[in-house]
Write a protein that holds these residues in place. Structure first.
Motif, mmCIF file in Angstrom:
data_model
loop_
_atom_site.group_PDB
_atom_site.id
_atom_site.type_symbol
_atom_site.label_atom_id
_atom_site.label_comp_id
_atom_site.label_asym_id
_atom_site.label_seq_id
_atom_site.Cartn_x
_atom_site.Cartn_y
_atom_site.Cartn_z
ATOM 1 N N ILE A 263 45.260 5.470 -45.467
ATOM 2 C CA ILE A 263 45.516 6.236 -44.248
ATOM 3 C C ILE A 263 44.220 6.802 -43.677
ATOM 4 C CG2 ILE A 263 46.770 8.169 -43.243
ATOM 5 C CD1 ILE A 263 48.550 5.859 -44.214
ATOM 6 N N LEU A 264 43.903 6.432 -42.436
ATOM 7 C CA LEU A 264 42.779 7.052 -41.739
ATOM 8 C C LEU A 264 43.215 8.345 -41.056
ATOM 9 C CD1 LEU A 264 41.947 3.929 -41.912
ATOM 10 C CD2 LEU A 264 40.458 4.442 -39.980
ATOM 11 N N PHE A 265 44.403 8.294 -40.438
ATOM 12 C CA PHE A 265 44.934 9.504 -39.799
ATOM 13 C C PHE A 265 46.445 9.391 -39.741
ATOM 14 C CE2 PHE A 265 46.241 12.099 -36.109
ATOM 15 C CZ PHE A 265 45.725 13.325 -36.530
ATOM 16 N N ALA A 266 47.105 10.445 -40.135
ATOM 17 C CA ALA A 266 48.564 10.532 -40.032
ATOM 18 C C ALA A 266 48.921 11.923 -39.541
ATOM 19 C CB ALA A 266 49.229 10.262 -41.381
ATOM 20 N N VAL A 267 50.049 12.027 -38.869
ATOM 21 C CA VAL A 267 50.591 13.334 -38.506
ATOM 22 C C VAL A 267 51.449 13.792 -39.668
ATOM 23 C CG1 VAL A 267 51.995 14.628 -36.869
ATOM 24 C CG2 VAL A 267 50.506 12.765 -36.065
ATOM 25 N N VAL A 268 51.109 14.949 -40.204
ATOM 26 C CA VAL A 268 51.688 15.421 -41.461
ATOM 27 C C VAL A 268 52.885 16.331 -41.208
ATOM 28 C CG1 VAL A 268 51.218 16.761 -43.557
ATOM 29 C CG2 VAL A 268 49.479 15.210 -42.627
ATOM 30 N N PHE A 269 53.926 16.132 -42.012
ATOM 31 C CA PHE A 269 55.129 16.949 -41.950
ATOM 32 C C PHE A 269 55.490 17.385 -43.367
ATOM 33 C CE2 PHE A 269 55.248 14.019 -38.396
ATOM 34 C CZ PHE A 269 55.650 14.811 -37.337
ATOM 35 N N THR A 270 56.416 18.333 -43.478
ATOM 36 C CA THR A 270 56.943 18.725 -44.775
ATOM 37 C C THR A 270 58.383 19.187 -44.629
ATOM 38 O OG1 THR A 270 56.753 20.280 -46.617
ATOM 39 C CG2 THR A 270 55.985 21.058 -44.481
ATOM 40 N N ALA A 271 59.223 18.762 -45.560
ATOM 41 C CA ALA A 271 60.623 19.207 -45.561
ATOM 42 C C ALA A 271 60.774 20.581 -46.194
ATOM 43 C CB ALA A 271 61.492 18.192 -46.304
ATOM 44 N N GLU A 272 59.691 21.115 -46.755
ATOM 45 C CA GLU A 272 59.759 22.427 -47.379
ATOM 46 C C GLU A 272 59.788 23.552 -46.359
ATOM 47 O OE1 GLU A 272 56.819 22.934 -50.418
ATOM 48 O OE2 GLU A 272 56.934 20.833 -51.009
ATOM 49 N N PHE A 338 53.759 10.503 -40.377
ATOM 50 C CA PHE A 338 53.734 9.314 -39.519
ATOM 51 C C PHE A 338 52.320 8.764 -39.484
ATOM 52 C CE2 PHE A 338 53.743 6.451 -36.039
ATOM 53 C CZ PHE A 338 55.046 5.987 -35.961
ATOM 54 N N PRO A 339 52.130 7.512 -39.953
ATOM 55 C CA PRO A 339 50.781 6.931 -39.985
ATOM 56 C C PRO A 339 50.334 6.489 -38.594
ATOM 57 C CG PRO A 339 52.378 5.328 -40.758
ATOM 58 C CD PRO A 339 53.143 6.590 -40.487
ATOM 59 N N VAL A 340 49.269 7.070 -38.097
ATOM 60 C CA VAL A 340 48.740 6.718 -36.786
ATOM 61 C C VAL A 340 47.716 5.589 -36.905
ATOM 62 C CG1 VAL A 340 47.495 7.595 -34.761
ATOM 63 C CG2 VAL A 340 49.148 9.057 -35.949
ATOM 64 N N LEU A 341 46.853 5.675 -37.911
ATOM 65 C CA LEU A 341 45.835 4.653 -38.164
ATOM 66 C C LEU A 341 45.777 4.389 -39.658
ATOM 67 C CD1 LEU A 341 42.901 6.001 -35.957
ATOM 68 C CD2 LEU A 341 43.994 3.766 -35.650
ATOM 69 N N ARG A 342 45.839 3.117 -40.036
ATOM 70 C CA ARG A 342 45.661 2.798 -41.445
ATOM 71 C C ARG A 342 44.755 1.579 -41.613
ATOM 72 N NH1 ARG A 342 49.625 -0.909 -43.673
ATOM 73 N NH2 ARG A 342 51.355 -1.357 -42.247
ATOM 74 N N TYR A 343 44.293 1.357 -42.822
ATOM 75 C CA TYR A 343 43.211 0.410 -43.072
ATOM 76 C C TYR A 343 43.597 -1.036 -42.755
ATOM 77 C CZ TYR A 343 39.001 -1.355 -45.405
ATOM 78 O OH TYR A 343 37.802 -1.950 -45.692
ATOM 79 N N ALA A 344 44.842 -1.407 -42.996
ATOM 80 C CA ALA A 344 45.266 -2.770 -42.659
ATOM 81 C C ALA A 344 45.100 -3.034 -41.169
ATOM 82 C CB ALA A 344 46.715 -2.990 -43.089
ATOM 83 N N LEU A 404 52.694 -4.254 -39.205
ATOM 84 C CA LEU A 404 52.718 -2.920 -38.594
ATOM 85 C C LEU A 404 53.998 -2.547 -37.857
ATOM 86 C CD1 LEU A 404 49.109 -3.162 -37.100
ATOM 87 C CD2 LEU A 404 49.768 -1.892 -39.151
ATOM 88 N N PRO A 405 55.138 -3.182 -38.104
ATOM 89 C CA PRO A 405 56.328 -2.811 -37.329
ATOM 90 C C PRO A 405 56.751 -1.370 -37.585
ATOM 91 C CG PRO A 405 56.978 -4.134 -39.209
ATOM 92 C CD PRO A 405 55.471 -4.184 -39.136
ATOM 93 N N LEU A 406 57.332 -0.765 -36.572
ATOM 94 C CA LEU A 406 57.850 0.611 -36.604
ATOM 95 C C LEU A 406 56.734 1.647 -36.608
ATOM 96 C CD1 LEU A 406 60.754 0.254 -39.237
ATOM 97 C CD2 LEU A 406 60.720 -0.409 -36.825
ATOM 98 N N GLU A 407 55.496 1.223 -36.419
ATOM 99 C CA GLU A 407 54.374 2.158 -36.436
ATOM 100 C C GLU A 407 53.766 2.391 -35.051
ATOM 101 O OE1 GLU A 407 51.632 1.549 -39.830
ATOM 102 O OE2 GLU A 407 53.110 0.085 -40.544
ATOM 103 N N GLY A 408 54.423 1.879 -34.004
ATOM 104 C CA GLY A 408 53.998 2.185 -32.646
ATOM 105 C C GLY A 408 52.898 1.314 -32.085
ATOM 106 N N HIS A 409 52.630 0.151 -32.680
ATOM 107 C CA HIS A 409 51.531 -0.697 -32.223
ATOM 108 C C HIS A 409 51.980 -1.891 -31.374
ATOM 109 C CE1 HIS A 409 48.737 1.376 -34.915
ATOM 110 N NE2 HIS A 409 49.630 1.249 -35.866
#
Length: 461
Positions: A263-272, A338-344, A404-409
């Motif tokens: 992961i280069l950049f993801a928007v981070v969430f938490t269920a806590e 949600f992964p915005v940018l990843r190495y693949a 990359l399906p479902l990742e907005g690309h």
């Protein structure tokens, strides 16, 4: 985890909820001019810029996915009657300028831009460590660039707002050219790449890094056909040594190992924290949302296919793709990042740019594609299998779709490669043309600016 809020700043609310990595403290004064006095004030405002990315209109819900993923050929809206068809109409290219989903994404992107501008307009007058000041500037310039990255691809010419204007000044905005917007994005990302660290302590996971800035910069260059610049930016990511493909693709999306080495950049969430959770990404109560026939594009041995299989979360009647499955919290929500940018993505973009700059049989670009295929459990392409630039071009586009399906690309890939019309028309009852490649400017904006010459509606709407 804390549920913390940042109060109103000027015309746009800074109400924010953040994970520990972006810890916000309450602000008692809504007066922007008087507020920024300390380093902590600036930190709060930087965190508030991040917080808009968690919005349901962007990465925390479905709205942005409607415009980037459902719009394309990987998924489809399987509930035409919901909300009078507001989402379905986007999927089938019938949405008009009054569509509330389109308007919500526009407004949230510009809220993100505004919050970034507030930081940049006020940080100089605050006494603080010079390196930290540069870092904060780099973070919000990355965030602003990400917002404009979406805006210019979705609407074409858009207002280029690089300072936090007051009400009167904001009335003078025009739709700047696509070239002007991309130039501003490039400048923001180049600054961010030069002033952000390669990594942060785990307590601050989720902040933008130099790797994220170079990755997005490479993507922006690629969109414009600037292949030499693309290669330079993406090589910086590869040569940093900070990223790697996870051993298996399922590990990339393991909810127990988020923000992993891919992961280069993801928007981070938490269920806590109920203020920082969200509903299941691509969850559906009425059945499969994967475009019929898409799963058949995969080879049977492709490990990525399993990520599109549907899972029924315990205690629900929903289905969700395995890719974004996470057990529900007691509140019935999840904290999936949600992964915005990843190495693949980086490897495949670099392969594409190398091929466009100059095709080479069995060259470096082929090795990059084969890295992704090998991880998926597929046989590598031999040097002679992709024997022309066009064959390689098609293979990379296909590999991106499978990876990359479902990742907005996907919609952006179809736009960049000029494949949108020929790909979508066989799936539609009403054929589309070039006017359908951009979304309508929200009618509220057209009415507010009332400037047919410099703030006109996109053709066809």
């Amino acid at each position: 985890m804390k549920n913390i809020y940042l109060l109103l700043l000027a015309a746009i609310s800074f109400t924010a909820c953040q994970d520990d990595f972006l810890d916000l403290t309450p602000i008692s004064s809504p007066n922007v001019a008087d507020f920024f006095q300390t380093e902590n004030d600036i930190r709060n405002a930087v965190n508030a810029a991040y917080s808009t990315l968690q919005s349901g209109d962007l990465y925390g819900g479905r709205d942005l996915s409607d415009l980037t993923e459902y719009r394309a050929d990987n998924t489809f809206d399987n509930d035409p009657s919901a909300n009078s068809g507001v989402r379905f109409n986007i999927d089938v290219f019938l949405a008009g300028s009054a569509n509330e989903v389109i308007e919500d994404v526009w407004e949230r992107l510009y809220q993100t831009i505004y919050r970034s501008n507030v930081v940049l307009d006020n940080i100089e007058g605050v006494e603080m460590d010079a390196n930290l000041k540069s870092q904060f500037r780099g973070e919000v310039r990355f965030i602003r660039a990400l917002a404009y990255f979406h805006a210019v691809q979705l609407w074409g010419p858009v207002p280029l707002v690089l300072q936090s204007d007051g009400t009167e000044a904001s009335r003078e905005h025009i739709r700047n050219s696509v070239a002007e917007v991309y130039a501003a994005i490039e400048a923001d990302l180049q600054f961010a790449a030069a002033n952000l660290p390669l990594s942060f302590p785990s307590s601050e996971t989720g902040r933008a890094t130099s790797g994220a800035a170079n990755g997005l910069l490479g993507k922006v260059f690629l969109i414009q056909g600037k292949y030499a610049e693309t290669i330079t930016a993406l090589r910086a990511v590869v040569n940093s040594g900070a990223y790697m493909l996870m051993p298996t693709v399922s590990e990339v999306f393991d909810p127990s190992n988020e923000y992993n080495a891919e992961i280069l950049f993801a928007v981070v969430f938490t269920a806590e924290n109920v203020a920082e959770d969200h509903n299941l990404f691509f969850g559906s109560g009425i059945g499969d949302m994967i475009q019929p026939g898409f799963r058949e594009v995969y080879q049977e041995t492709d490990q990525r296919l399993a990520l599109l299989e549907l899972v029924v979360p315990d205690g629900t009647a929903l289905v969700v793709p395995q890719k974004f499955f996470e057990p529900l919290s007691a509140a019935g929500t999840v904290g999936t990042d949600f992964p915005v940018l990843r190495y693949a993505d980086i490897l495949l973009m670099l392969a594409e740019a190398l091929n466009e700059q100059g095709f080479e049989v069995g060259g470096e670009a082929l090795g990059l594609v084969n890295q992704v295929r090998t991880r998926a459990g597929l046989p590598v392409y031999g040097a002679g299998e992709l024997a022309s630039q066009e064959a390689f071009r098609e293979a990379v586009l296909l590999e991106r779709r499978l990876e990359l399906p479902l990742e907005g690309h996907r919609w952006y890939d179809l736009l960049r490669t000029g494949k949108a019309i020929e790909t979508m028309n066989p799936l539609l009852d009403n054929p589309i043309d070039n006017n359908d490649l951009l979304f309508p400017i929200p009618n509220t904006q057209i009415q507010i600016y009332n400037n047919p010459t410099e703030f006109s509606q996109n053709p066809g709407y």
